[in-house]
Enzyme design. Sequence first.
Site, PDB file in Angstrom:
ATOM      1  N   ARG A 127       0.830  -1.208   0.000  1.00 51.00           N
ATOM      2  CA  ARG A 127       0.000   0.000   0.000  1.00 51.00           C
ATOM      3  C   ARG A 127       0.860   1.252   0.000  1.00 51.00           C
ATOM      4  NH1 ARG A 127      -3.585   1.170   4.431  1.00 51.00           N
ATOM      5  NH2 ARG A 127      -4.928   2.419   3.107  1.00 51.00           N
ATOM      6  N   LYS A 192       2.582  -8.742  11.396  1.00 51.75           N
ATOM      7  CA  LYS A 192       2.044  -8.872  10.046  1.00 51.75           C
ATOM      8  C   LYS A 192       2.496 -10.162   9.379  1.00 51.75           C
ATOM      9  CE  LYS A 192       1.547  -6.376   5.667  1.00 51.75           C
ATOM     10  NZ  LYS A 192       1.745  -5.089   4.956  1.00 51.75           N
ATOM     11  N   ARG A 326      -2.970   2.153  13.689  1.00 52.03           N
ATOM     12  CA  ARG A 326      -2.145   1.431  14.640  1.00 52.03           C
ATOM     13  C   ARG A 326      -2.775   1.526  16.023  1.00 52.03           C
ATOM     14  NH1 ARG A 326       0.405   6.104  13.289  1.00 52.03           N
ATOM     15  NH2 ARG A 326       0.970   7.547  14.946  1.00 52.03           N
TER      16      ARG A 326
END
Length: 328
Positions: A127, A192, A326
């Site tokens: 992204r 992640k 976040r």
Amino acid sequence: MRQASKAIRKHILALLSDGHFHSGETIAQQVGLSRTAVAGHISQLADWGLDVFKVKGKGYRLERGFPLLSADSIKRHLGNTKRAVIDVESVLPSTNTEMKKRIASKREDLENGDVVFAEIQTDGRGRHGRSWLAPVGGSLTFSMYWSFPDGYQSMAGLSLLVGLAVCDALKEFGVEDAELKWPNDIYLQGKKLAGVLIEVEGQIGATAHSVIGIGLNVCVPDNQYDVGQPHSDLASYLGTIPDRNALAAEIIKSLWSYLPKFTQQGFGPFTAYWEALDLYADKRIVLQMGEKRFSGIDRGVDASGALLVETQDGITRFHGGEVSLRGN
């Protein structure tokens, strides 16, 4: 890259993937080149991320051998679920870029569910134009084509839907606790594991041609690779390296299962399922949108895939592509 060079590098990659030593002379004989030319090709592969080293008198070897992705193997794992084109390339700048080229050229009759994989991406993207770094043989990087006859507006929530499909596929490999970070990341044990990048080709008011890009960490030890943020991988979690061809097939099957319903009904039917996997459900979060920061409580998503954030002014909706998120 010229077709001849592609074929040579594919052959060299196939030879080295067994993890054993191969002399420069043997490789040169197999590909019909001089040892100097072979060294040049191997140097280029190393620049692209192939973890290869040379020992005098023995030749070239990978730090860790790995089974190559194989279109035939993926198709075997898929069985008779659906007919589609499964294409595996050794080296591509980016699978999303390749799929967009195929859409633009119209040289191929693309069908919903067609997929292109790459062992090596020389210019992979995430992204906001960030690079997607993936060790060769240690990840799955691929793109799927899917069309939306009702246009771009009917794709709202697609990246969230893809995250759900990936989590479902991972359950078949014993991963029951993957979570989703809005709008397009899959997390495992708070780090992640995978990312989704959706790109669209087409005119306003016409069929939208979507490219669904996925990058997933299969064997990316965090003590060996710095990918710019805390990350997890399946090998560390499972204690063994899963079969990437079987994993690829399972994710493809999951996407083929989810996407037709999404195309017809939108994201609405999937909201509760997504919220059950929400990494930040009912937690305070901070969102950065341009120069502005917003703080509030994550209250899930709506039928368009927008993030619902409870602030002192009530519920505010945020849409993908504008926001990074976040935990506070």
